[in-house]
Design a protein around this motif. Structure first.
Motif: not given
Length: 222
Positions: A75-94
Motif C-alpha cells: 500500500e505504501e509503495k502504491f501510494a508512493s507510485q500514485d503520488k509520483k504518477i500524480d506529480q508526473k501527470l501534473g507536470d505533464l498537464s503543465n
C-alpha cells in the motif's frame, strides 16, 4: 524338631502371603494404570488436538501478520507510485498547457504573418506601374503630351482610377513641383463651380487644407 518345623512353616506362610499381596498390589496398579490410561487417552487426544490447533492458529497469525506487513508495504509503495504518477501527470498537464500556449502564440504569429503577407500582396497589386511614379508616399501620373480642359482632366483621372492632385501640405507641393516641366500649366482638383471664390476639392468634397496660390491667382484667364 517339631518346633523348628512349625516355625519354618509359619515363616514360609508369612513369606508366601507377602508374595501374594505383592502380586495383588501389582495387579491392582496395572489395572489402575490401564483404567487411568483409558480415561486420560481421550483427554490427551483432545489436548493434543487443541495444541495442534493452537500451533496452527499461531502459524496462521504469523502468516497473517506477515501478510498485513506485506500488504502495508505494498500500500505504501502504491501510494508512493500514485503520488509520483500524480506529480508526473501534473507536470505533464503543465507542460501540455505551456505547449498549447506556445502553439496558440505561434498560431497567432503565423496568422499575423499571413495577414501581413496578404496585405503586402494586396498592396503590391494596388501599386501602379508605369507611367505612374512614386513621389513621396503617393503615386502620380503626370500627363506631358495631351492638353485638355479641366473637366476632361477630371474625367480622365476618374477613368484611370484616381483624381486630380489635391495637395495636403507644402512638402507634397514641392515634391510634385520638382517633377513638372517649367513654363507648363497643370490642373489640380480645386474648383469654385458651386460658389464663386469658394474652392472645393473634387476628391474630398470639402475645402482644401492647404492653399498656395501664385500672385494674382486664381483668375479665369484662359
Amino acid at each position: 524338631m517339631n518346633t523348628l518345623f512349625v516355625f519354618f512353616l509359619a515363616s514360609v506362610l508369612v513369606v508366601y502371603g507377602s508374595e501374594n499381596n505383592l502380586q495383588e498390589s501389582k495387579q491392582q496398579k496395572t489395572s489402575c494404570v490401564n483404567y487411568c490410561s483409558n480415561i486420560m487417552k481421550p483427554v490427551l487426544n483432545v489436548t493434543r488436538n487443541l495444541q495442534n490447533q493452537v500451533n496452527d492458529f499461531k502459524h496462521q497469525t504469523k502468516c497473517l501478520s506477515q501478510f498485513e506487513s506485506t500488504n502495508k508495504m505494498m500500500e505504501e509503495k502504491f501510494a508512493s507510485q500514485d503520488k509520483k504518477i500524480d506529480q508526473k501527470l501534473g507536470d505533464l498537464s503543465n507542460a501540455t498547457e505551456e505547449i498549447m500556449e506556445q502553439i496558440k502564440l505561434q498560431g497567432k504569429q503565423v496568422e499575423q504573418q499571413m495577414e501581413h503577407l496578404h496585405k503586402t500582396e494586396e498592396l503590391k497589386k494596388q501599386i501602379p506601374g508605369p507611367p505612374y511614379q512614386k513621389i513621396g508616399s503617393k503615386y502620380y501620373y503626370i500627363e506631358e503630351s495631351e492638353e485638355v480642359n479641366w473637366f476632361r482632366a477630371v474625367n480622365k483621372c476618374l477613368i484611370l482610377g484616381g483624381h486630380l492632385v489635391n495637395f495636403q501640405n507644402q512638402d507634397e507641393f514641392n515634391a510634385v513641383k520638382g517633377k513638372l516641366q517649367a513654363n507648363q500649366d497643370y490642373w489640380i482638383d480645386l474648383n469654385d463651380l458651386a460658389k464663386e471664390g469658394e474652392f472645393i476639392s473634387v476628391a474630398t468634397g470639402q475645402k482644401p487644407k492647404f492653399l498656395n496660390w501664385h500672385i494674382y491667382e486664381p483668375n479665369n484667364e484662359n
